[in-house]
Write an enzyme that holds these catalytic residues in place. Structure first.
Site, PDB file in Angstrom:
ATOM      1  CB  CYS A   1      -8.315   1.518   7.990  1.00 43.22           C
ATOM      2  SG  CYS A   1      -7.763   1.208   6.313  1.00 43.22           S
TER       3      CYS A   1
ATOM      4  CD  GLU B   1      -2.507  -1.430   2.643  1.00 44.18           C
ATOM      5  OE1 GLU B   1      -3.672  -1.786   2.424  1.00 44.18           O
ATOM      6  OE2 GLU B   1      -2.096  -1.108   3.772  1.00 44.18           O
TER       7      GLU B   1
END
Lengths: 602, 602
Positions: free
Chosen positions: B385, B284
């Protein structure tokens, strides 16, 4: 239609003579050396210190075939001695029943014919081809005889006793090899065994390939119901070769129709402009129609080669130039790129675009989001199927030249050569004088009156005579040359917009050669070099590479550090420059560089 | 420079009021429902039947923060009751020393502070932010007090006893949270603890992240020597937020300089036109400069949000509009795309191009050669998240509006609102009336004489007044509105040609909004729709989506089955048509469709 074997044709000059010399002088030895170093030759001595892989037999078998093909023109005593020694080892080490497989005899003897994907029949097929080729080239029949024994044993186990754990091989190859064995020996059982393996494929649920399933090895359906090219591309085209052979030998219409549909699916939906096929590295496989990404293209050398073999076999079923056009596309581009100009190193994969910077993409992590092919040819691969395939392919390249029926010789490819064609019971000498593929002029001469059908290449848009399925017919008179000149003028090629990654871009072709740009000639950021589609190309010559070049006006943007800018802003003005292209087959011979086949134009 | 907290500003109409209502009416409940279903709330009861993940505490903490922010404008008794219950569970279940971590207390109690990447301090940070926010919104200080105990315990273990197995957290967050805790409580130890975690990072060799190493979590160098944005993008920008905070609180010049270089590295080399960052799904993470692929873009919602937080903090160090421009880019585009127009579903990743057909690429095998982001928003993710981050971000969006020094209010963003700014010891009411981002006209009015610095957006090229670092200065008179009109006219944007995948293409922007095309409006094969860069855009309105549209002349090719063709051939002639674009944030609200931000032009 009849195949004209290459063995009576000599490529006596021009483009392919140079490539054949390269194989004779360099490649056949380079591949030998690498295979020797890696234990592939010693494995035939059943030397337990080498750890044979289950496809090593086939690597060496293809090399033997290459030696055999070189031998037609000139004997190679040193290489022949190596082959004779290998044959002696096979004779000594084979199982008394005829079975020979290094891996399975040494490492997993209890697994004989139990694991479908272990390449036993694939290796057998290549050894059979080697046996046939070596016999035809040298008259030595020991390997051929050993392979007949082996084929007999395979027939016993698979057809008579039916006591194996699979019915058809996980990797096709033996089917087309058995057809050759039949052609060589006249033993019909071998043809029937080939047909058996073709017919049985996909009929019963068989062992799939671990994660990729039965479609991976073309076992998802009976072959007569397979109309789209699927799975592992090399396996696929080897199978399709055998299907075409069987269709012809048996006059099998449904098999022929399947072949036609499979060919069209490849040529119209799944083939790179280079003739490369199999766009995904996952499974080395065909994927969805029009899915032809350039950066992540797999396009295995063996697959391009196999496509040429399949396409040429289709010519024996139907005199349609679309097949010969695909042969031409593959052999001059996607296949030929696989060997370096010095003959020493090879591509397994043949990308259509290289951006070395992308290989640094995930510098902060450790991997790439995209699988990217290697950017430089290598001398040997762990999976080294391609180098020996090249070694056997180039010396037999004249196989693609001619086919004939009872009264017409079909001239499919153009190579400077002198050959003999047996037609209507008599031998006709046929010569071609040409600088093809660099020049479109071909002079064809025969020593008797004969009807010639000459292919008008698909890239030629200037021929005005009458054609039937892309062939122009001529009544050639003895010793009166026919001169045909396909005007070569570089042109831009577009791709169907369904091909996502070519959209908005154009390739450049001259004659059959696809051209590419490299950063060696044009500086980095090739992608921002926009060719002037309205300008004319200038032909040149690259002394270092020994290949022609094309130069054309082009535009690129000035360097800026700005990440985004208004299109209207001045500083990004394009400035005029030029772009130089080289034949695709010659890329990656000057160190790691950017390369692209598809370009923006202005 | 002083931050003006959002809590005294009411977004009382226009674009953001609608988004805030969406969070209040839909998103906060939708996220609650999904978190409830997945056991995230019950986990706080230490219910052993749920199997808590080690970052679940943070998911719920961010949701609490969202509830707190909604509460400033209007109490939400039902939600508050849920929070109070959670707080009671924390009070009941926390370790007597102050430690609270569901996963580590239930599943791996023996591993407390032993595994650097187990997000203990990350969860603590979000709980601290929740405690501060909930106290500031409701006056209830129980959670705040619990978190002070927890912070004290963290200080004891990490700074005093130094008996933990790592020195700095694997996932940053606690640093900026501790600064907030200091701002709220005035307890300097918390600020020093934040500084400790910032200072110590990358100084000693610490536990790296399995395959990705220390660069993954910005531990490869001391932070003052980090000049390029590296590794996991969310972690990076959370760290940079804390660095900017510490730089400001301590007047730390070297830390400020590192922040400036990090910001420039992102904004000038590693940021999508949407303000998205972190282009690789592997880790990421940030990757190499200019590596901004569209199809495989990762661009996590949390990262765009975090970039806005970091950029705004930079405004407190330097009144340069480049920071506020990046805030604007992120909040209207790469962040806002993360929530569906109905508020119910969310993107974790925000691609800049979608070709659904590519997802079928390896139909014959089982995977993709390219990692491709999902094409539709989801209601919940395993790693969730982003949804609660959205829930806390939108209600506090007015945080980005203003900063001030002793005599000037800086107006960074434009939102229809009414707020109070405390400047030079007195409160000034400041109202904005605007239809921004759909209209560039803004009316700003204050109830006392005050100096205003109004940002001239980077997209505006018509403003002719004087500016300092992108701000125009006005002496506002009490109750005499200043009207400024940034003319909005759609324009094409180019990318630096170093951005490989944007090369040859242009994006369309109108005001701060990046526009995109979807196949819903334009049919499939968007890639072959070439916009007429010389034509004018027509503004429209999409009733279904409730967003403006842009329509422009365009060209595309007629359908053909031919795979390759001569550019000169007729049948591929482009025909004239038109293209309709919608704001990027509104994509993927009408089912799976092609989408692209970068277009060819003609």
């Amino acid at each position: 239609m009849k195949q004209i074997d290459f063995s009576r044709t000599k490529i006596n000059g021009g483009f392919w003579a140079q490539k054949q010399n390269l194989v004779r002088d360099v490649a056949v030895n380079a591949v030998y050396d690498r295979f020797k170093e890696t234990g592939r030759f010693d494995a035939f001595k059943f030397d337990k210190s080498v750890n044979p892989h289950f496809f090593w037999d086939s690597d060496v078998a293809k090399w033997i075939e290459g030696v055999a093909y070189l031998t037609h023109e000139k004997r190679e005593p040193r290489l022949e001695a190596i082959v004779d020694e290998l044959v002696a080892e096979i004779a000594k080490n084979r199982d008394e029943c005829g079975y020979f497989n290094i891996y399975h005899q040494i490492i997993e003897p209890e697994k004989r014919f139990k694991i479908r994907d272990n390449h036993e029949l694939y290796c057998a097929g290549h050894l059979i081809e080697a046996g046939v080729a070596y016999y035809e080239a040298t008259g030595k029949r020991e390997l051929l005889d050993l392979m007949c024994d082996y084929a007999d044993y395979i027939e016993k186990r698979f057809v008579i006793d039916k006591d194996t754990d699979f019915i058809t091989p996980g990797h096709e190859e033996i089917e087309l090899a058995l057809v050759r064995l039949y052609d060589c020996t006249g033993e019909k059982r071998y043809l029937e065994l080939a047909k058996f393996f073709v017919d049985e494929r996909g009929v019963n649920e068989e062992q799939g390939y671990d994660w990729a399933g039965n479609i991976y090895n073309q076992s998802h359906k009976p072959v007569r119901e397979q109309f789209t090219a699927e799975g592992h591309a090399v396996r696929a085209v080897y199978l399709y070769c055998a299907m075409a052979d069987i269709a012809r030998k048996y006059g099998d219409v449904s098999l022929k129709e399947a072949c036609e549909k499979l060919f069209d699916d490849i040529a119209e939906r799944k083939m790179y402009i280079t003739g490369g096929i199999g766009s995904s590295h996952l499974g080395e496989a065909f994927t969805a129609p029009y899915d032809l990404p350039n950066l992540v293209s797999y396009t295995e050398s063996c697959a391009a080669l196999g496509l040429a073999l399949f396409a040429h076999r289709m010519l024996l079923l139907d005199n349609d130039s679309k097949y010969a056009n695909v042969v031409e596309r593959a052999i001059y581009n996607g296949f030929l790129s696989s060997i370096s100009l010095d003959g020493k190193s090879y591509f397994y994969t043949n990308p259509l675009e290289i951006m070395p910077d992308l290989h640094k993409r995930d510098s902060s992590t450790r991997d790439n989001s995209m699988w990217l092919p290697i950017t430089q040819r290598q001398e040997v691969f762990w999976c080294s199927c391609c180098p020996p395939n090249i070694v056997r392919f180039i010396p037999s390249i004249a196989n693609f030249l001619y086919t004939c029926d009872d009264n017409t010789v079909y001239v499919h490819q153009f190579m400077h050569s002198e050959g003999t064609v047996s037609i209507g019971g008599k031998d006709v000498k046929i010569t071609q004088k040409t600088d093809y593929p660099y020049d479109g002029k071909i002079e064809i001469c025969t020593d008797s009156d004969v009807r010639l059908a000459i292919r008008i290449p698909d890239w030629c848009n200037s021929y005005e005579g009458e054609t039937i399925k892309g062939y122009a017919f001529f009544d050639a008179k003895a010793n009166e040359p026919i001169v045909i000149d396909f005007e070569m003028k570089p042109f831009f090629v577009g791709a169907n917009p369904r091909v996502a990654f070519d959209c908005g871009k154009y390739a450049v072709q001259n004659g059959p050669l696809v051209y590419c740009m490299e950063s060696c000639d044009n500086g980095k950021m090739l992608r921002d070099l926009h060719l002037d589609a309205g300008a004319d190309f200038t032909l040149g010559y690259d002394e270092e590479l020994g290949v022609p070049t094309l130069t054309i006006d082009a535009y690129r943007r000035r360097e800026t550090d700005k990440l985004y800018y208004r299109k209207a802003d001045d500083f990004i003005d394009f400035y005029k420059t030029s772009a130089t292209l080289i034949p695709y087959f010659a890329f990656a011979n000057r160190g790691e560089a950017e390369m692209q086949v598809w370009h923006f134009v202005k």
